[in-house]
Scaffold this motif. Structure first.
Motif, short mmCIF file in Angstrom:
data_model
loop_
_atom_site.label_atom_id
_atom_site.label_comp_id
_atom_site.label_asym_id
_atom_site.label_seq_id
_atom_site.Cartn_x
_atom_site.Cartn_y
_atom_site.Cartn_z
N MET A 1 0.83 -1.20 0.00
CA MET A 1 0.00 0.00 0.00
C MET A 1 0.87 1.26 0.00
N HIS A 2 0.38 2.30 -0.62
CA HIS A 2 1.09 3.56 -0.68
C HIS A 2 0.87 4.32 0.63
N THR A 3 1.94 4.83 1.20
CA THR A 3 1.84 5.49 2.50
C THR A 3 1.22 6.88 2.42
N ASP A 4 1.12 7.46 1.22
CA ASP A 4 0.57 8.80 1.09
C ASP A 4 -0.91 8.80 0.72
N ARG A 5 -1.52 7.64 0.68
CA ARG A 5 -2.92 7.55 0.26
C ARG A 5 -3.87 7.43 1.44
N LEU A 6 -5.13 7.67 1.14
CA LEU A 6 -6.19 7.46 2.11
C LEU A 6 -6.47 5.96 2.19
N ILE A 7 -6.48 5.42 3.39
CA ILE A 7 -6.74 4.00 3.58
C ILE A 7 -8.23 3.82 3.86
N VAL A 8 -8.90 3.06 3.01
CA VAL A 8 -10.35 2.85 3.15
C VAL A 8 -10.62 1.38 3.42
N HIS A 9 -11.28 1.10 4.52
CA HIS A 9 -11.73 -0.26 4.83
C HIS A 9 -13.24 -0.31 4.60
N TYR A 10 -13.65 -1.26 3.79
CA TYR A 10 -15.06 -1.41 3.44
C TYR A 10 -15.58 -2.68 4.09
N TYR A 11 -16.37 -2.53 5.15
CA TYR A 11 -16.96 -3.66 5.87
C TYR A 11 -18.28 -4.02 5.18
N THR A 12 -18.39 -5.27 4.75
CA THR A 12 -19.55 -5.65 3.95
C THR A 12 -19.75 -7.16 4.00
N ASP A 13 -20.71 -7.62 3.22
CA ASP A 13 -21.01 -9.04 3.11
C ASP A 13 -21.69 -9.26 1.77
N PRO A 14 -21.41 -10.37 1.08
CA PRO A 14 -22.04 -10.61 -0.21
C PRO A 14 -23.57 -10.65 -0.16
N GLU A 32 -13.34 7.71 -9.35
CA GLU A 32 -12.88 9.08 -9.19
C GLU A 32 -11.64 9.20 -8.31
N TYR A 33 -11.47 8.27 -7.36
CA TYR A 33 -10.39 8.41 -6.39
C TYR A 33 -9.36 7.27 -6.43
N SER A 34 -9.36 6.51 -7.50
CA SER A 34 -8.47 5.34 -7.57
C SER A 34 -7.00 5.68 -7.35
N SER A 35 -6.59 6.87 -7.74
CA SER A 35 -5.19 7.25 -7.61
C SER A 35 -4.84 7.80 -6.22
N LYS A 36 -5.86 7.94 -5.37
CA LYS A 36 -5.63 8.57 -4.07
C LYS A 36 -5.99 7.69 -2.88
N ILE A 37 -6.52 6.48 -3.14
CA ILE A 37 -6.96 5.62 -2.04
C ILE A 37 -6.42 4.20 -2.18
N ASP A 38 -6.30 3.54 -1.06
CA ASP A 38 -6.07 2.09 -1.02
C ASP A 38 -7.26 1.49 -0.30
N VAL A 39 -7.85 0.46 -0.90
CA VAL A 39 -9.07 -0.14 -0.36
C VAL A 39 -8.81 -1.55 0.13
N ARG A 40 -9.37 -1.87 1.27
CA ARG A 40 -9.38 -3.26 1.74
C ARG A 40 -10.80 -3.64 2.08
N TYR A 41 -11.25 -4.77 1.53
CA TYR A 41 -12.60 -5.27 1.80
C TYR A 41 -12.57 -6.20 3.00
N ILE A 42 -13.46 -5.95 3.95
CA ILE A 42 -13.57 -6.79 5.15
C ILE A 42 -14.90 -7.54 5.07
N MET A 43 -14.82 -8.86 4.93
CA MET A 43 -16.02 -9.68 4.86
C MET A 43 -16.52 -9.98 6.27
N CYS A 44 -17.77 -9.60 6.54
CA CYS A 44 -18.26 -9.62 7.92
C CYS A 44 -19.09 -10.84 8.30
#
Length: 217
Positions: A1-14, A32-44
């Motif tokens: 992950m890039h250290t200068d990006r916004l870290i986004v955790h997405y808590y969800t379920d299929p 719109e924000y692909s170049s500025k964020i890192d996303v991690r999906y959390i399966m709940c």
């Protein structure tokens, strides 16, 4: 992950209908924000099984009662949902699909995102029982045909049958429990300087933008 990006955790379920309703906003946000964020999906794992599942807020303790919840979400959001799956062939658990998503994640973040969407669409629109392994494998083969550069169905099947997504799913469950996440979708956003916010539940796009606007991106 890039250290200068916004870290986004997405808590969800299929199986989360409100996450499916949120898909249009989420897709736009990623574009719109692909170049500025890192996303991690959390399966709940919202539905371990029907013996233990109970949602007192929506009065749901058996499959047939889930249909009206989806109907309401569909009407409020204007999102297509085929809630008849809950009386035709109701999923017995969301755990198999959560584990399958984590298996896809072993290939890449892109593969995880594509497969999660594929599984959601299958149950929400196509009335497919995503608790069944054969359905999960069928969806993997479809995705590999559609996106051969991003998804390998043969590798996915090997990983799924070997149980390779289970540990990652356990870690997701631990993280969701630790942060007391009980409503989906939930987004957390954090910048490298320690500033963090949480957005709980289905929200229109302008609310998502207001949340992002609190960070210096």
């Amino acid at each position: 992950m890039h250290t200068d990006r916004l870290i986004v955790h997405y808590y969800t379920d299929p199986l989360c209908c409100w996450s499916w309703a949120f898909e249009k906003q989420w897709s736009r946000f990623l574009e719109e924000y692909s170049s500025k964020i890192d996303v991690r999906y959390i399966m709940c794992g919202m539905l371990p099984d029907w013996k233990t599942y109970n949602d007192p807020i929506n009065s749901v303790s058996r499959p047939l009662q889930m249909g009206p919840v989806w109907m309401h979400a569909s009407q409020v959001s204007g999102t297509e949902m085929n809630y008849s799956v809950w009386h035709k062939d109701p999923p017995a658990s969301s755990y198999p699909s959560c584990i399958a998503v984590k298996c896809a994640a072993l290939q890449s973040a892109k593969a995880e995102r594509l497969y999660l969407f594929k599984v959601r669409e299958a149950v929400m629109v196509r009335e497919m029982n995503i608790a069944k392994e054969e359905v999960l494998l069928t969806l993997a083969r479809e995705l590999a045909t559609e996106k051969p550069d991003h998804f390998d169905a043969i590798q996915f099947e090997l990983d799924l049958k070997a149980g390779k997504g289970k540990n990652a799913f356990r870690e997701d469950l631990k993280q969701a429990s630790f942060h007391k996440i009980g409503r989906y979708p939930t987004l957390t956003m954090a910048d490298p300087h320690g500033k963090a916010i949480m957005m709980v539940g289905y929200r229109p796009y302008n609310v998502l933008m207001e949340a992002v606007g609190q960070f210096d991106l």
